[in-house]
Scaffold this motif. Structure first.
Motif, PDB file in Angstrom:
ATOM      1  N   GLY A  56       0.806  -1.210   0.000  1.00 42.63           N
ATOM      2  CA  GLY A  56       0.000   0.000   0.000  1.00 42.63           C
ATOM      3  C   GLY A  56       0.844   1.267   0.000  1.00 42.63           C
ATOM      4  N   VAL A  57       1.955   1.246   0.748  1.00 47.41           N
ATOM      5  CA  VAL A  57       2.848   2.410   0.774  1.00 47.41           C
ATOM      6  C   VAL A  57       3.484   2.624  -0.597  1.00 47.41           C
ATOM      7  CG1 VAL A  57       4.980   3.326   1.752  1.00 47.41           C
ATOM      8  CG2 VAL A  57       3.296   2.234   3.246  1.00 47.41           C
ATOM      9  N   ILE A  58       3.943   1.537  -1.219  1.00 52.79           N
ATOM     10  CA  ILE A  58       4.542   1.646  -2.553  1.00 52.79           C
ATOM     11  C   ILE A  58       3.523   2.178  -3.557  1.00 52.79           C
ATOM     12  CG2 ILE A  58       5.536   0.324  -4.458  1.00 52.79           C
ATOM     13  CD1 ILE A  58       6.780  -1.537  -2.384  1.00 52.79           C
ATOM     14  N   SER A  59       2.310   1.653  -3.485  1.00 52.76           N
ATOM     15  CA  SER A  59       1.261   2.106  -4.396  1.00 52.76           C
ATOM     16  C   SER A  59       0.962   3.589  -4.212  1.00 52.76           C
ATOM     17  CB  SER A  59      -0.004   1.280  -4.169  1.00 52.76           C
ATOM     18  OG  SER A  59      -1.077   1.749  -4.960  1.00 52.76           O
ATOM     19  N   PHE A  60       0.986   4.050  -2.966  1.00 55.18           N
ATOM     20  CA  PHE A  60       0.721   5.460  -2.692  1.00 55.18           C
ATOM     21  C   PHE A  60       1.762   6.356  -3.368  1.00 55.18           C
ATOM     22  CE2 PHE A  60       1.700   9.136   0.026  1.00 55.18           C
ATOM     23  CZ  PHE A  60       0.493   9.812  -0.017  1.00 55.18           C
ATOM     24  N   PHE A  61       3.038   6.022  -3.227  1.00 62.98           N
ATOM     25  CA  PHE A  61       4.082   6.858  -3.810  1.00 62.98           C
ATOM     26  C   PHE A  61       4.108   6.741  -5.340  1.00 62.98           C
ATOM     27  CE2 PHE A  61       5.758   6.611   0.554  1.00 62.98           C
ATOM     28  CZ  PHE A  61       5.969   7.960   0.782  1.00 62.98           C
ATOM     29  N   VAL A  62       3.738   5.587  -5.856  1.00 61.90           N
ATOM     30  CA  VAL A  62       3.634   5.457  -7.313  1.00 61.90           C
ATOM     31  C   VAL A  62       2.539   6.373  -7.848  1.00 61.90           C
ATOM     32  CG1 VAL A  62       2.994   3.898  -9.179  1.00 61.90           C
ATOM     33  CG2 VAL A  62       4.602   3.135  -7.428  1.00 61.90           C
ATOM     34  N   GLU A  63       1.384   6.411  -7.165  1.00 58.45           N
ATOM     35  CA  GLU A  63       0.298   7.289  -7.582  1.00 58.45           C
ATOM     36  C   GLU A  63       0.709   8.754  -7.495  1.00 58.45           C
ATOM     37  OE1 GLU A  63      -2.605   6.680  -8.864  1.00 58.45           O
ATOM     38  OE2 GLU A  63      -2.441   4.492  -8.802  1.00 58.45           O
ATOM     39  N   ILE A  64       1.443   9.108  -6.450  1.00 61.93           N
ATOM     40  CA  ILE A  64       1.920  10.482  -6.316  1.00 61.93           C
ATOM     41  C   ILE A  64       2.848  10.834  -7.479  1.00 61.93           C
ATOM     42  CG2 ILE A  64       3.342  12.035  -4.924  1.00 61.93           C
ATOM     43  CD1 ILE A  64       0.598  11.585  -3.779  1.00 61.93           C
ATOM     44  N   SER A  84     -10.234  15.936  -6.009  1.00 63.25           N
ATOM     45  CA  SER A  84     -10.422  15.842  -4.567  1.00 63.25           C
ATOM     46  C   SER A  84     -10.772  14.418  -4.155  1.00 63.25           C
ATOM     47  CB  SER A  84     -11.526  16.808  -4.129  1.00 63.25           C
ATOM     48  OG  SER A  84     -11.805  16.656  -2.761  1.00 63.25           O
ATOM     49  N   PHE A  85     -11.569  13.747  -4.994  1.00 62.57           N
ATOM     50  CA  PHE A  85     -11.953  12.364  -4.688  1.00 62.57           C
ATOM     51  C   PHE A  85     -10.731  11.455  -4.672  1.00 62.57           C
ATOM     52  CE2 PHE A  85     -12.995   8.144  -6.336  1.00 62.57           C
ATOM     53  CZ  PHE A  85     -13.870   7.707  -5.353  1.00 62.57           C
ATOM     54  N   TYR A  86      -9.866  11.590  -5.692  1.00 63.10           N
ATOM     55  CA  TYR A  86      -8.696  10.734  -5.770  1.00 63.10           C
ATOM     56  C   TYR A  86      -7.716  11.028  -4.645  1.00 63.10           C
ATOM     57  CZ  TYR A  86     -10.146   9.002 -10.332  1.00 63.10           C
ATOM     58  OH  TYR A  86     -10.834   8.389 -11.339  1.00 63.10           O
ATOM     59  N   GLU A  87      -7.576  12.295  -4.257  1.00 65.83           N
ATOM     60  CA  GLU A  87      -6.684  12.632  -3.163  1.00 65.83           C
ATOM     61  C   GLU A  87      -7.176  12.016  -1.861  1.00 65.83           C
ATOM     62  OE1 GLU A  87      -6.426  16.824  -3.077  1.00 65.83           O
ATOM     63  OE2 GLU A  87      -5.019  16.959  -4.774  1.00 65.83           O
ATOM     64  N   GLU A  88      -8.487  12.044  -1.643  1.00 69.92           N
ATOM     65  CA  GLU A  88      -9.043  11.447  -0.436  1.00 69.92           C
ATOM     66  C   GLU A  88      -8.863   9.935  -0.446  1.00 69.92           C
ATOM     67  OE1 GLU A  88     -13.315  11.138   1.968  1.00 69.92           O
ATOM     68  OE2 GLU A  88     -13.099  12.420   0.198  1.00 69.92           O
ATOM     69  N   ASP A  89      -9.041   9.321  -1.597  1.00 75.17           N
ATOM     70  CA  ASP A  89      -8.860   7.875  -1.717  1.00 75.17           C
ATOM     71  C   ASP A  89      -7.410   7.484  -1.456  1.00 75.17           C
ATOM     72  OD1 ASP A  89     -10.018   5.291  -2.356  1.00 75.17           O
ATOM     73  OD2 ASP A  89      -8.762   5.354  -4.151  1.00 75.17           O
ATOM     74  N   GLU A  90      -6.467   8.261  -1.982  1.00 78.15           N
ATOM     75  CA  GLU A  90      -5.051   7.984  -1.742  1.00 78.15           C
ATOM     76  C   GLU A  90      -4.704   8.143  -0.266  1.00 78.15           C
ATOM     77  OE1 GLU A  90      -2.970  10.618  -4.269  1.00 78.15           O
ATOM     78  OE2 GLU A  90      -3.489   9.575  -6.120  1.00 78.15           O
ATOM     79  N   PHE A  91      -5.278   9.146   0.366  1.00 82.77           N
ATOM     80  CA  PHE A  91      -5.032   9.351   1.793  1.00 82.77           C
ATOM     81  C   PHE A  91      -5.547   8.174   2.611  1.00 82.77           C
ATOM     82  CE2 PHE A  91      -6.594  10.847   5.933  1.00 82.77           C
ATOM     83  CZ  PHE A  91      -5.404  11.317   6.481  1.00 82.77           C
ATOM     84  N   ASN A  92      -6.744   7.689   2.309  1.00 86.00           N
ATOM     85  CA  ASN A  92      -7.293   6.538   3.019  1.00 86.00           C
ATOM     86  C   ASN A  92      -6.424   5.301   2.829  1.00 86.00           C
ATOM     87  OD1 ASN A  92      -9.482   8.028   3.945  1.00 86.00           O
ATOM     88  ND2 ASN A  92     -10.793   7.457   2.219  1.00 86.00           N
TER      89      ASN A  92
END
Length: 280
Positions: A56-64, A84-92
């Protein structure tokens, strides 16, 4: 304020766990308590938690990284609402990933230890990440029944307000001479109902974070916090308590040793000398 108020209402309950141990056989242990048994079972579910958390951490930084490239190239054409929706989803997702890593590091092993008049159950090695839910002291005099269970209710804490405290995990092939993959047994302890974490604090063993959680949210204060604090009359008219526990599931690779310990400390009258199985 509620700490002072709750102290008076829980004084009688607290006195029950400060009296000398009286076993089922009538033997009273005051000065010459037996302290010695300890067993540790390494689990395998924490590996899945770590894999999921790290993924999940790797996926988060890849999306960023993808978002940054799109913005730099001028190809980002979505409106503000989807962004805004995608940012909230990435944060979760990153929050869930961090929680999985914390839970994985906290539940690598479970330990059963005899401390004279009580048995101590702990997760480890980083149990402080469980915020007080990784440690319990169960006095032998408060155990109403014990038996080997066929339950596969794995986890930690008290899930879904079930009154069941879990120290139950699938075993790995390391951690002792009896260790083998999925070779554990689960022991069910039925105890007198009380809040989780009651009298579980040890000044010389607990870190400040775990001690703070045990003191503020569990134990004696669990009577008050568990029913909804000052909102109890309107939100919880039935006076239920999500911190209450009356059953403990604990897994071990040394089921014979744990049952012998319980037979000695709890079943002194011979009632529990034979192992029994329960299907949950």
């Amino acid at each position: 304020f509620f700490f002072i108020k709750n102290l008076k209402t829980t004084q009688d309950r607290s006195m029950a766990d400060t009296q000398p141990l009286v076993t089922a056989g009538g033997a009273q242990n005051v000065n010459n308590v037996l302290i010695g048994y300890k067993s540790r079972q390494c689990g395998c579910l924490w590996v899945l938690m770590l894999i999921g958390g790290i993924g999940g951490v790797i996926s988060f930084f890849v999306e960023i990284g993808y978002d940054s490239e799109d913005n730099d190239g001028g190809e980002y054409t979505t409106t503000e609402e989807p962004e805004s929706f995608y940012e909230e989803d990435e944060f979760n997702n990153i929050v869930y990933a961090i929680l999985l890593i914390c839970w994985g590091l906290s539940t690598i092993w479970t330990q059963i230890e005899d401390r004279g008049d009580y048995i101590q159950l702990t997760y480890g090695p980083c149990r402080w990440l469980l915020c007080g839910m990784g440690k319990e002291k169960i006095y032998y005099r408060n155990i109403r029944d014990y038996q080997i269970s066929k339950s596969c209710f794995y986890g930690f804490g008290i899930p879904c307000c079930s009154s069941i405290k879990l120290f139950n995990t699938c075993s790995c092939c390391c951690g002792g001479p009896n260790a083998k993959f999925c070779g554990h047994k689960t022991i069910k302890l039925t105890i007198r109902e009380r809040p989780q974490g009651l009298h579980a604090i040890d000044d010389n063993e607990d870190c400040c974070g775990e001690k703070c959680c045990l003191q503020c949210c569990y134990g004696d204060n669990g009577h008050y916090c568990g029913k909804g604090c000052c909102c109890q009359p309107c939100c919880n008219p039935c006076d239920a308590n999500f911190c209450a526990m009356n059953t403990v599931f604990v897994s071990t690779n040394d089921v014979d040793g744990v049952m012998r310990l319980l037979n000695e400390k709890v079943g002194g009258d011979g009632e529990h000398n034979a192992m029994t199985y329960a299907t949950i």
